[in-house]
Design a protein around this motif. Structure first.
Motif, mmCIF file in Angstrom:
data_model
loop_
_atom_site.group_PDB
_atom_site.id
_atom_site.type_symbol
_atom_site.label_atom_id
_atom_site.label_comp_id
_atom_site.label_asym_id
_atom_site.label_seq_id
_atom_site.Cartn_x
_atom_site.Cartn_y
_atom_site.Cartn_z
ATOM 1 N N TYR A 1 0.828 -1.200 0.000
ATOM 2 C CA TYR A 1 0.000 0.000 0.000
ATOM 3 C C TYR A 1 0.869 1.259 0.000
ATOM 4 O O TYR A 1 0.617 2.200 -0.766
ATOM 5 N N LEU A 2 1.890 1.302 0.833
ATOM 6 C CA LEU A 2 2.776 2.464 0.889
ATOM 7 C C LEU A 2 3.450 2.695 -0.460
ATOM 8 O O LEU A 2 3.480 3.822 -0.966
ATOM 9 N N ALA A 3 4.013 1.634 -1.016
ATOM 10 C CA ALA A 3 4.694 1.777 -2.301
ATOM 11 C C ALA A 3 3.721 2.257 -3.376
ATOM 12 O O ALA A 3 4.045 3.125 -4.193
ATOM 13 N N ALA A 4 2.507 1.721 -3.373
ATOM 14 C CA ALA A 4 1.525 2.103 -4.385
ATOM 15 C C ALA A 4 1.126 3.566 -4.251
ATOM 16 O O ALA A 4 0.975 4.272 -5.259
ATOM 17 N N ALA B 1 -7.194 -0.210 -2.222
ATOM 18 C CA ALA B 1 -7.231 0.798 -1.166
ATOM 19 C C ALA B 1 -6.449 2.041 -1.567
ATOM 20 O O ALA B 1 -6.782 3.159 -1.154
ATOM 21 N N ALA B 2 -5.426 1.863 -2.383
ATOM 22 C CA ALA B 2 -4.645 2.996 -2.871
ATOM 23 C C ALA B 2 -5.317 3.694 -4.042
ATOM 24 O O ALA B 2 -4.796 4.690 -4.546
ATOM 25 N N GLY B 3 -6.465 3.177 -4.491
ATOM 26 C CA GLY B 3 -7.221 3.825 -5.550
ATOM 27 C C GLY B 3 -6.785 3.490 -6.950
ATOM 28 O O GLY B 3 -7.165 4.181 -7.906
ATOM 29 N N LEU B 4 -6.000 2.429 -7.136
ATOM 30 C CA LEU B 4 -5.485 2.102 -8.452
ATOM 31 C C LEU B 4 -6.491 1.290 -9.264
ATOM 32 O O LEU B 4 -7.361 0.618 -8.711
ATOM 33 N N SER B 5 -6.357 1.352 -10.574
ATOM 34 C CA SER B 5 -7.174 0.567 -11.493
ATOM 35 C C SER B 5 -6.419 -0.716 -11.831
ATOM 36 O O SER B 5 -5.327 -0.666 -12.415
ATOM 37 N N LEU B 6 -6.981 -1.851 -11.462
ATOM 38 C CA LEU B 6 -6.275 -3.121 -11.618
ATOM 39 C C LEU B 6 -6.372 -3.650 -13.044
ATOM 40 O O LEU B 6 -7.445 -3.644 -13.654
ATOM 41 N N VAL B 7 -5.233 -4.119 -13.542
ATOM 42 C CA VAL B 7 -5.166 -4.753 -14.860
ATOM 43 C C VAL B 7 -4.723 -6.196 -14.639
ATOM 44 O O VAL B 7 -3.538 -6.471 -14.430
ATOM 45 N N PRO B 8 -5.656 -7.158 -14.625
ATOM 46 C CA PRO B 8 -5.267 -8.552 -14.414
ATOM 47 C C PRO B 8 -4.410 -9.063 -15.574
ATOM 48 O O PRO B 8 -4.740 -8.865 -16.742
ATOM 49 N N VAL B 9 -3.301 -9.706 -15.242
ATOM 50 C CA VAL B 9 -2.401 -10.292 -16.241
ATOM 51 C C VAL B 9 -2.257 -11.777 -15.908
ATOM 52 O O VAL B 9 -1.827 -12.121 -14.800
#
Length: 490
Positions: A203-206, A232-240
């Motif tokens: 989370y911190l790194a993100a 939680a960091a608000g990122l948009s996930l791209v499943p790979v």
């Protein structure tokens, strides 16, 4: 018709409240006052009379009355007795119980996601086949207790003070000295930051490396805590997708070439148990360099490898400072230690420290001191070596029992590392249905489908063997086979 105070107090049930008897009586009288059963200015029975009435020692009644008076619920007048305070407000009436709403009012999208996700968690306590739990019975508790005591004796009052912003320096030195030769990580103690969990590290790194809405690659299937931290960091996930060579880097580039970061488990993918091939490691590093992206490497159990020596961490191949290495002691020691760490490129150190400040501080200093001694004295390396041999023995026994019970019906994968196996199921068998059919409440593997982000494919079971001895594993296979037979016959 209102009842007398004596009748009200005679009807109370002290065992409804925790704690000693005087505290139970305080809670019961307080509740009776606040909900109006004991009205303002009502005279309470004398202590001697109430002691006989409730079959309690008189000193218990006196202590309770004194505490109620100190808290303002009653007043005492010499020669007159004890009375409910005259201007005591009543507690609002409790509304009729209503069904719990599906989500609390005003929640954000992330808040609703966390709530929905928490409603279908894994088992609350370790059971047979629960993945991710090490052998707690083999941990050298006596050694750890002595080191904790020595840490207090040697450091004294220093342990009462806040530690360095990055954590206890002796522990950061010990970690840097260990992960260099053991995992091939290149770092100085200044690059090591102590945190309470790998989740916090991700989370911190993100939050430092990406803004809300930025894209982030995540392995599919994905480690649940990594997914939660990125959301939680608000990122948009791209499943790979992950195949036999690990993360499909080319697919990731095709789907999101300008993603801000990627979270990977290259040494032992969770939960499939495959290793990221060297060609893909180099391609991933090349993509990060060209796209000016970042890689978070979660090395959650890289110490446990059963074919050859543990692989060099991805961070050790990185010449461009694009990798943030995350490590933890939850699987090599015990989960409640609550000490993990991340290794930052030097350019990110100040930013990561600043991001952590409003969230949390370093772990407890006393545990940090003991862990530093545990590593420096050689106990950690010896424990890992012992556990590696024990887990290899358990894994072999589990594979043998699964093959004996199921023949070739299950595809067993992930045998080269870690403390769990993956049992692939035929497409006609639902992994969630199979888990639900297990009658033994002490046996609970995790369905593979729980980790899948896109698509379905063949189901499977993630079978942890770290905290189960061979007798327990035998029980687990028996329960699993009975469920299998029941599902197949249905």
């Amino acid at each position: 018709m209102p009842r007398s105070p004596a009748a009200v107090l005679n009807a109370i049930h002290l065992d409804r409240h925790p704690g000693p008897r005087y505290r139970q009586l305080v809670c019961a009288v307080r509740d009776a006052i606040l909900d109006g059963r004991l009205r303002p200015q009502a005279r309470l029975p004398p202590s001697r009379e109430l002691a006989v009435q409730l079959d309690l020692a008189r000193n218990t009644i006196i202590t309770a009355y004194e505490l109620l008076q100190a808290e303002g619920y009653i007043t005492s007048r010499v020669g007159a007795g004890s009375f409910v305070t005259a201007d005591m407000p009543q507690r609002p009436p409790v509304p009729a119980r209503r069904p719990r709403p599906e989500a609390g009012p005003g929640l954000s999208k992330r808040g609703r996601w966390h709530l929905d996700f928490e409603r279908s968690p894994g088992p609350a306590s370790p059971r047979i086949f629960t993945p991710g739990i090490p052998d707690l019975r083999s941990f050298p508790v006596d050694v750890w207790r002595r080191l904790l005591s020595r840490s207090w004796r040697q450091a004294g009052r220093q342990l009462l003070q806040p530690s360095d912003r990055a954590g206890w320096l002796p522990l950061r030195r010990a970690i840097a000295a260990h992960i260099g030769p053991a995992r091939g990580v290149r770092c100085t103690p200044d690059q090591v930051m102590l945190v309470t969990s790998s989740r916090q590290a991700v989370y911190l790194a993100a939050t430092v490396l990406a803004d809300p809405g930025d894209e982030a690659w995540i392995e599919d299937p994905a480690y649940i805590d990594a997914r939660s931290s990125l959301l939680a960091a608000g990122l948009s996930l791209v499943p790979v997708r992950v195949d036999g060579q690990g993360l499909d880097v080319e697919r990731g580039i095709a789907r999101a070439p300008k993603a801000r970061l990627a979270v990977v488990t290259p040494s032992n993918h969770y939960p499939l148990g495959v290793t990221l091939s060297l060609a893909r490691r180099l391609r991933l590093l090349e993509w990060a360099r060209q796209a000016k992206a970042w890689i978070i490497e979660d090395d959650y159990d890289g110490e446990y490898r059963y074919t050859g020596r543990p692989l060099t961490a991805l961070q050790g191949l990185d010449d461009d400072d694009r990798v943030i290495y995350v490590g933890s002691f939850s699987k090599t020691m015990f989960p409640t230690l609550r000490i993990a760490f991340l290794v930052c490129p030097e350019a990110l150190i100040d930013a990561v420290h600043a991001a952590r400040r409003p969230i949390d501080g370093p772990p407890a200093t006393a545990s940090q001191g003991a862990l530093a001694d545990f590593i420096e004295a050689g106990f950690f390396a010896a424990h890992v070596k012992q556990m590696r041999a024990l887990y290899a023995e358990r894994q072999a026994a589990l594979v043998q029992k699964l093959e004996a019970a199921f023949g070739g019906a299950l595809g067993i994968e992930g045998q080269q590392a870690g403390i769990h196996l993956l049992a692939r199921l035929p497409r006609a068998v639902s992994d969630t249905g199979l888990v639900d059919a297990i009658a033994d409440p002490g046996v609970r593997p995790v369905p593979l489908s729980r980790y899948v982000l896109e698509g379905r494919g063949a189901g499977g079971l993630v079978l942890g063997y770290g905290n189960s001895d061979i007798r327990e594993l035998t029980r687990g296979v028996t329960a699993l086979k009975r469920a299998w037979d029941a599902v197949r016959m249905a």
